[in-house]
Design an enzyme around this catalytic site. Structure first.
Site, PDB file in Angstrom:
ATOM      1  CB  THR A  13       1.141   5.741   0.303  1.00 42.06           C
ATOM      2  OG1 THR A  13       0.618   6.401   0.895  1.00 42.06           O
ATOM      3  CG2 THR A  13       2.566   6.696   0.077  1.00 42.06           C
ATOM      4  CB  SER A  55      -5.461   1.126   1.660  1.00 46.09           C
ATOM      5  OG  SER A  55      -4.718   1.696   2.765  1.00 46.09           O
ATOM      6  CB  THR A  86       0.784   1.392   4.622  1.00 41.67           C
ATOM      7  OG1 THR A  86       0.677   2.897   4.815  1.00 41.67           O
ATOM      8  CG2 THR A  86       2.172   1.192   3.298  1.00 41.67           C
ATOM      9  CG  ASP A  87      -3.697   4.365   5.593  1.00 43.43           C
ATOM     10  OD1 ASP A  87      -2.430   4.368   6.584  1.00 43.43           O
ATOM     11  OD2 ASP A  87      -3.599   5.166   5.813  1.00 43.43           O
TER      12      ASP A  87
END
Length: 333
Positions: A13, A55, A86-87
């Site tokens: 992101t 990700s 972040t995932d």
């Protein structure tokens, strides 16, 4: 002298722009640095792009690429910052904790919930905090720096999908906080005595089996046949339900070479199979490891590393699994 820090950009992101079908990683590594010009005041950053992916698409082959990049440039830089989505960041942080051990140089993962090109975003703060932490003399090993927290790579979990405080340190204190450009350490790092070691091989032939009430034994035979390890995500402190217990016993006896690990679906406080009959009996009768206070991400990454070629010739699976690495385990088995 200012520390030399290498930014390793992987996408996520933080590097995304709006495209036809939604946010897509498009911003390059050098462009990322251009959004945080004040970073040059306290360190000498350089950047390299190794991939530019969401990700969700991060795989062990990308972990290997990160490890190879750090190893190749290890002597040139004082620290490393990895810009990551972040995932799956918690998985990557856990994996790197096992793939790069005893590093006296910091390896920091960070990202953002909003793209760095937006006026209102957490990206710039997270990046600057990460570079500041990576530039500090005391910093070492693999950590996530996010939302002002410094979290050990094996202890991080994404617990919020949209908020800026997306990550928590599970059942272990945050190593430090970063506020007003100052690092406040809660746990002083102890310098590693052994040399840094890099590992590349991760065994992906593992299966995560999540239990649900009334789960059927259908598929168990296939899982035992096809996979080198099965991680059972059980209820509470851990146990095998009656609906699959008989088949589970039979297959465990039939395939003694398979690694079976019991974890828990509960986020905090870990497993303890000795508490209830549903766990205690099967632990006595079968060869089963359990996660105790390890996060699920750490269990998965450690199992991949443990069963990779990294430990070829070492048959002591239990000893390797319970070896404490980067704060991943407190419980004494």
């Amino acid at each position: 002298m200012k520390k030399k820090i290498l930014l390793i950009a992987t996408g996520g992101t933080i590097a995304s722009l709006k495209a036809e079908n939604g946010l897509t990683p498009l911003i390059k590594a050098d462009e990322i640095l251009s959004y945080i010009p004040t970073v040059y005041e306290f360190c000498e950053p350089e950047a390299i792009q190794i991939c530019n992916i969401d990700s969700t698409n991060m795989e062990p082959k990308h972990w290997k690429l990160i490890v190879q990049t750090i190893q190749e440039h290890y002597e040139e830089y004082d620290g490393f910052v990895i810009a990551h989505g972040t995932d799956t960041m918690a998985y990557t942080a856990a994996a790197l904790s096992y793939m790069i051990q005893n590093s006296n140089k910091p390896i920091v993962l960070t990202g953002a919930q909003k793209s760095i090109d937006l006026e209102i975003t957490d990206a710039k703060t997270n990046l600057l905090d990460s570079f500041r932490y990576a530039s500090d003399e005391k910093s070492q090993g693999v950590q996530i720096v996010f939302g002002g927290k410094v979290i050990a790579g094996t202890r991080a979990k994404k617990i919020r999908s949209k908020s800026y405080n997306a990550f928590e340190s599970i059942d272990y204190p945050a190593l430090a906080m970063i506020q007003d450009n100052r690092i406040m350490r809660y746990i002083e790092p102890i310098p590693y005595q052994e040399p840094v070691t890099f590992y590349e091989e991760m065994n992906q032939n593992i299966f995560l089996m999540k239990l649900i009430p009334g789960i059927s034994p259908k598929g168990l035979q296939f899982f035992f046949e096809q996979y080198d390890a099965i991680i059972v995500e059980s209820f509470g402190v851990g146990g095998i339900p009656a609906s699959i217990a008989d088949v589970f016993y039979e297959l465990n006896e039939k395939y003694p070479e398979k690694v079976i690990i019991l974890a828990t679906q509960v986020a905090h406080e870990g497993s303890d199979m000795t508490v209830y009959e549903v766990g205690n009996k099967i632990k006595k009768d079968c060869s089963i490891l359990e996660s105790y206070d390890m996060t699920l991400e750490a269990v998965i990454a450690k199992t991949m590393w443990m069963l990779g070629d990294n430990n070829r010739g070492n048959s002591k699976v239990e000893e390797i699994f319970y070896k404490k690495i980067n704060y991943d385990l407190i419980f004494e088995p």
